[in-house]
Scaffold this active site. Structure first.
Site: not given
Ligand code: URA
Length: 434
Positions: A82, A168
């Site tokens: 990720h 967000r």
């Molecule tokens: N990647 C994610 O999965 N979440 C975040 O808050 C920022 C980047």
């Protein structure tokens, strides 16, 4: 317990208890707490932060908002990765097939664009038919049978993050170590991989602007992962200038394809080789990094990584002719080249401004639920440290109309700096936290 009291407590900078965090996350997931309260709470977290204990509790509350996958029924070891988000970051589309081609199963759930940073799903969906909404059962079946999955977060896994992430994105509440750490780690823990490689970006085009903050985020995520019994490592990588050339969905898809054919930009190829090597070591497919790197390079040279991208696209319903013939991917009606106004050395290609220009063009979202334009974006033809001649092409703006092109052009003019004195190239990486 009342949501407003929890919001006020965080507004006043006080730590929240586990039961308050559980109450808030459960309430928001179930729809009892509305978006406006969640947005106010998220802003209070951005402004006042959270302790490591609160962040761990938040992560676990988000994991518990849905199911957890148990991958051990379908594979011995699976690795996941990720990125914390950047500009031009199409790494997963190239790296997931590379690692699978080296014999290590990869099951990954990706996200959509967030603010100025692009999202893997938006890029993959430029291939007609590609499904990024696999169910939990489909995820497990495909991981077991093919050993490679690249899909969106299913509604069953960390649904709290799915909702909060979209909120967000459009409420100015992305930039927060506890919110980013819990968002990333809740998805990763719920998705079940035993080994997780995190790519934590730092620089003006990352959510963590400086190395110290990025290291803090990396350490926090590694420790949350370890508490949950996973093998986790985090690479710290540069995001002061865009990664590779392409910024924008279909443009990045094309670049990922080219990279798997051995014709990608040097910086992006190097980035992918490093990420893939770390994943192979973490997943115990290779004993050490040099061996892993040779394996990853071979996967590109032999065409096996490219074959796994095609298998992935077919398995998820995409039209594979777009991978064999990436020229079929949609293109914007306007391609406008910006040339160097003077000779000199490139001192800055401001990643965030380039990302914002891509959003102006329509590659990202400004409000929740906005549709995006797959075709638009920016090609970045130069890197920091390069010497350029006056009149040399620096950028190509891919726009849907002239108004958007002009607005993006203004941003891009701000992004670039050329100077007479020599400039050192930027590093790709700043180290590994494990
Ligand atoms: N990647 C994610 O999965 N979440 C975040 O808050 C920022 C980047």
């Amino acid at each position: 317990m009342h949501a407003v009291d929890i919001i006020s407590k965080k507004r006043d900078g006080k730590p929240l208890s586990k039961s308050e965090i559980d109450f808030f996350i459960q309430g928001y997931t179930q729809g009892d707490i509305p978006d406006y309260q969640a947005a106010a709470w998220a802003m209070a977290v951005v402004l006042n932060g959270m302790t490591p204990e609160e962040t761990t509790n938040l992560t676990l509350a988000m994991v518990d908002s849905g199911d957890r996958l148990d991958l051990s029924d379908v594979v011995d070891v699976a690795v996941d990765k990720h990125s914390s988000g950047g500009v031009g970051d199409k790494t997963s589309i190239a790296v997931v097939p590379m690692v699978r081609a080296c014999g290590l199963p990869v099951g990954k759930m990706s996200g959509r664009g967030l603010g100025f940073s692009g999202g893997t799903l938006d890029k993959l969906e430029s291939v007609p038919g590609y499904r990024s909404d696999l169910s939990k059962d489909e995820f497990l079946e495909q991981l077991g049978s093919l050993g490679i999955v690249l899909t969106g977060q299913t509604i069953d896994l960390a649904p709290a993050d799915g909702k909060l992430y979209a909120l967000r994105d459009v409420t100015g509440t992305v930039q927060s170590i506890p919110l980013i750490a819990s968002s990333i780690m809740s998805k990763k823990i719920a998705a079940g991989a035993q080994a997780i490689l995190l790519d934590v970006k730092t620089g003006n085009g990352a959510f963590m602007q400086n190395l110290e903050e990025a290291r803090k985020l990396a350490k926090l995520m590694v420790s949350i992962g370890e508490l949950s019994g996973r093998d986790v490592a985090a690479l710290l990588s540069d995001m002061n200038q865009p990664l590779g050339v392409a910024v924008g969905n279909a443009l990045e898809m094309k670049e990922a394809i080219k990279t798997l054919q051995g014709e990608g930009p040097a910086d992006f190829t190097e980035h992918c080789l490093e990420v893939a090597s770390q994943m192979l070591v973490l997943g115990k497919r290779a004993g050490e990094k040099l061996e892993a790197r040779e394996m990853a390079q071979k996967a590109i040279d032999s065409g096996s990584a490219f074959d796994f991208l095609k298998k992935l696209i077919i398995a998820q319903g995409g039209d594979v002719s777009y991978i064999d013939h990436p020229e079929k991917l949609p293109t914007a009606p306007i391609q406008h080249t910006l040339n160097a106004p003077e000779s000199g050395y490139i001192a800055q290609v401001h990643a965030r401004m380039v990302g914002e220009a891509a959003v102006i063009l329509g590659a990202g979202r400004r409000k929740k639920g906005d549709s995006i334009d797959q075709t638009v974006g920016v090609s970045v033809l130069v890197k920091v440290g390069e010497q350029v001649e006056k009149g040399q092409p620096l950028f190509v703006i891919h726009a849907r109309d002239e108004a958007a092109q002009r607005e993006a052009e203004e941003k891009i003019h701000e992004a670039i700096k050329i100077q007479n004195e020599k400039v050192d190239p930027l590093p790709l990486f700043y180290g590994l936290v494990d």
